[in-house]
Design a protein around this motif. Structure first.
Motif, PDB file in Angstrom:
ATOM      1  N   VAL A   5      77.831  33.169  63.165  1.00  0.00           N
ATOM      2  CA  VAL A   5      78.870  32.867  62.185  1.00  0.00           C
ATOM      3  C   VAL A   5      78.230  32.133  61.009  1.00  0.00           C
ATOM      4  CG1 VAL A   5      81.019  31.627  61.724  1.00  0.00           C
ATOM      5  CG2 VAL A   5      80.663  32.718  63.946  1.00  0.00           C
ATOM      6  N   ASP A   6      78.477  32.644  59.825  1.00  0.00           N
ATOM      7  CA  ASP A   6      78.011  31.983  58.603  1.00  0.00           C
ATOM      8  C   ASP A   6      79.027  30.898  58.249  1.00  0.00           C
ATOM      9  OD1 ASP A   6      77.305  31.139  56.091  1.00  0.00           O
ATOM     10  OD2 ASP A   6      76.932  33.157  55.308  1.00  0.00           O
ATOM     11  N   MET A   7      78.692  29.665  58.601  1.00  0.00           N
ATOM     12  CA  MET A   7      79.638  28.567  58.390  1.00  0.00           C
ATOM     13  C   MET A   7      79.799  28.228  56.910  1.00  0.00           C
ATOM     14  SD  MET A   7      81.010  28.069  61.215  1.00  0.00           S
ATOM     15  CE  MET A   7      81.991  26.634  60.794  1.00  0.00           C
ATOM     16  N   ASN A   8      78.920  28.759  56.068  1.00  0.00           N
ATOM     17  CA  ASN A   8      79.112  28.574  54.623  1.00  0.00           C
ATOM     18  C   ASN A   8      80.243  29.457  54.101  1.00  0.00           C
ATOM     19  OD1 ASN A   8      77.018  26.667  54.202  1.00  0.00           O
ATOM     20  ND2 ASN A   8      75.541  28.344  54.386  1.00  0.00           N
ATOM     21  N   LYS A   9      80.533  30.552  54.836  1.00  0.00           N
ATOM     22  CA  LYS A   9      81.630  31.443  54.451  1.00  0.00           C
ATOM     23  C   LYS A   9      82.923  31.106  55.167  1.00  0.00           C
ATOM     24  CE  LYS A   9      79.162  35.780  53.471  1.00  0.00           C
ATOM     25  NZ  LYS A   9      79.021  37.171  53.967  1.00  0.00           N
ATOM     26  N   CYS A  10      82.824  30.627  56.411  1.00  0.00           N
ATOM     27  CA  CYS A  10      84.013  30.421  57.251  1.00  0.00           C
ATOM     28  C   CYS A  10      84.987  29.451  56.599  1.00  0.00           C
ATOM     29  CB  CYS A  10      83.576  29.882  58.611  1.00  0.00           C
ATOM     30  SG  CYS A  10      84.959  29.472  59.694  1.00  0.00           S
ATOM     31  N   VAL A  11      86.246  29.857  56.567  1.00  0.00           N
ATOM     32  CA  VAL A  11      87.291  28.994  56.015  1.00  0.00           C
ATOM     33  C   VAL A  11      88.188  28.453  57.138  1.00  0.00           C
ATOM     34  CG1 VAL A  11      87.308  30.089  53.758  1.00  0.00           C
ATOM     35  CG2 VAL A  11      88.759  31.009  55.570  1.00  0.00           C
ATOM     36  N   GLU A  58      84.512  37.802  56.259  1.00  0.00           N
ATOM     37  CA  GLU A  58      83.361  38.509  56.832  1.00  0.00           C
ATOM     38  C   GLU A  58      82.229  37.551  57.206  1.00  0.00           C
ATOM     39  OE1 GLU A  58      82.341  41.618  54.101  1.00  0.00           O
ATOM     40  OE2 GLU A  58      84.210  42.695  54.454  1.00  0.00           O
ATOM     41  N   ALA A  59      82.607  36.492  57.903  1.00  0.00           N
ATOM     42  CA  ALA A  59      81.620  35.468  58.261  1.00  0.00           C
ATOM     43  C   ALA A  59      80.944  35.727  59.603  1.00  0.00           C
ATOM     44  CB  ALA A  59      82.305  34.099  58.299  1.00  0.00           C
ATOM     45  N   ILE A  60      81.524  36.650  60.394  1.00  0.00           N
ATOM     46  CA  ILE A  60      81.014  36.860  61.756  1.00  0.00           C
ATOM     47  C   ILE A  60      80.137  38.104  61.798  1.00  0.00           C
ATOM     48  CG2 ILE A  60      81.638  37.089  64.183  1.00  0.00           C
ATOM     49  CD1 ILE A  60      84.473  36.140  63.386  1.00  0.00           C
ATOM     50  N   ARG A  61      79.028  37.971  62.494  1.00  0.00           N
ATOM     51  CA  ARG A  61      78.151  39.124  62.714  1.00  0.00           C
ATOM     52  C   ARG A  61      77.795  39.204  64.191  1.00  0.00           C
ATOM     53  NH1 ARG A  61      72.960  38.944  59.231  1.00  0.00           N
ATOM     54  NH2 ARG A  61      72.931  36.902  60.189  1.00  0.00           N
ATOM     55  N   LEU A  62      77.547  40.409  64.639  1.00  0.00           N
ATOM     56  CA  LEU A  62      77.089  40.636  66.003  1.00  0.00           C
ATOM     57  C   LEU A  62      75.680  41.183  65.908  1.00  0.00           C
ATOM     58  CD1 LEU A  62      78.310  40.311  68.807  1.00  0.00           C
ATOM     59  CD2 LEU A  62      79.106  42.661  68.672  1.00  0.00           C
ATOM     60  N   ASN A  63      74.721  40.374  66.353  1.00  0.00           N
ATOM     61  CA  ASN A  63      73.322  40.760  66.259  1.00  0.00           C
ATOM     62  C   ASN A  63      72.944  41.572  67.486  1.00  0.00           C
ATOM     63  OD1 ASN A  63      70.572  40.986  66.089  1.00  0.00           O
ATOM     64  ND2 ASN A  63      70.248  38.876  65.439  1.00  0.00           N
ATOM     65  N   GLU A  64      72.827  42.876  67.291  1.00  0.00           N
ATOM     66  CA  GLU A  64      72.582  43.760  68.422  1.00  0.00           C
ATOM     67  C   GLU A  64      71.136  43.754  68.878  1.00  0.00           C
ATOM     68  OE1 GLU A  64      74.469  47.497  68.336  1.00  0.00           O
ATOM     69  OE2 GLU A  64      76.054  46.819  67.004  1.00  0.00           O
ATOM     70  N   THR A  65      70.252  43.169  68.107  1.00  0.00           N
ATOM     71  CA  THR A  65      68.842  43.141  68.515  1.00  0.00           C
ATOM     72  C   THR A  65      68.568  41.988  69.471  1.00  0.00           C
ATOM     73  OG1 THR A  65      68.235  41.785  66.615  1.00  0.00           O
ATOM     74  CG2 THR A  65      68.076  44.173  66.370  1.00  0.00           C
TER      75      THR A  65
END
Ligand code: SF4
Length: 69
Positions: A5-11, A58-65
Motif C-alpha cells: 500500500v502506498d501510504m502517500n496515496k492512501c486517504v 489506486e494505492a494498493i498493489r499486489l506484487n506477484e513476484t
C-alpha cells in the motif's frame, strides 16, 4: 503474493477494510494498517483483488513476484 500500500496515496477511506477485513484494518489513529501482507489462499487473493479494484486512489498493489510458500 504480497500486498503493498502506498501510504502517500492512501486517504484512509476504508473501502479496502470492508472488502478485505482479513488483510486490512485501521489503527488507533484511523490510519490504514496491513494486518496480513502475504496472500496465501485464493480467498485472500480475491479479497486483495476486490480491494485493489475499489480503492479510490489506486494505492494498493499486489506484487506477484513476491510469492509465499
Ligand atoms: S481503499 Fe485505498 S485509500 Fe481507502 S483505506 Fe484502502 S488503501 Fe487507503
Amino acid at each position: 503474493m504480497k500486498i503493498e500500500v502506498d501510504m502517500n496515496k492512501c486517504v484512509c477511506a476504508g473501502m479496502c477494510i470492508s472488502l478485505a477485513p482479513t488483510l486490512f484494518d485501521l489503527d488507533g489513529n484511523a490510519r490504514l494498517i496491513v494486518i496480513k501482507s502475504e496472500c496465501t489462499t485464493p480467498k485472500e487473493v480475491k479479497e486483495a483483488e476486490d480491494a485493489i479494484a475499489c480503492c479510490p486512489v489506486e494505492a494498493i498493489r499486489l506484487n506477484e513476484t513476491a510469492c509465499s510458500k
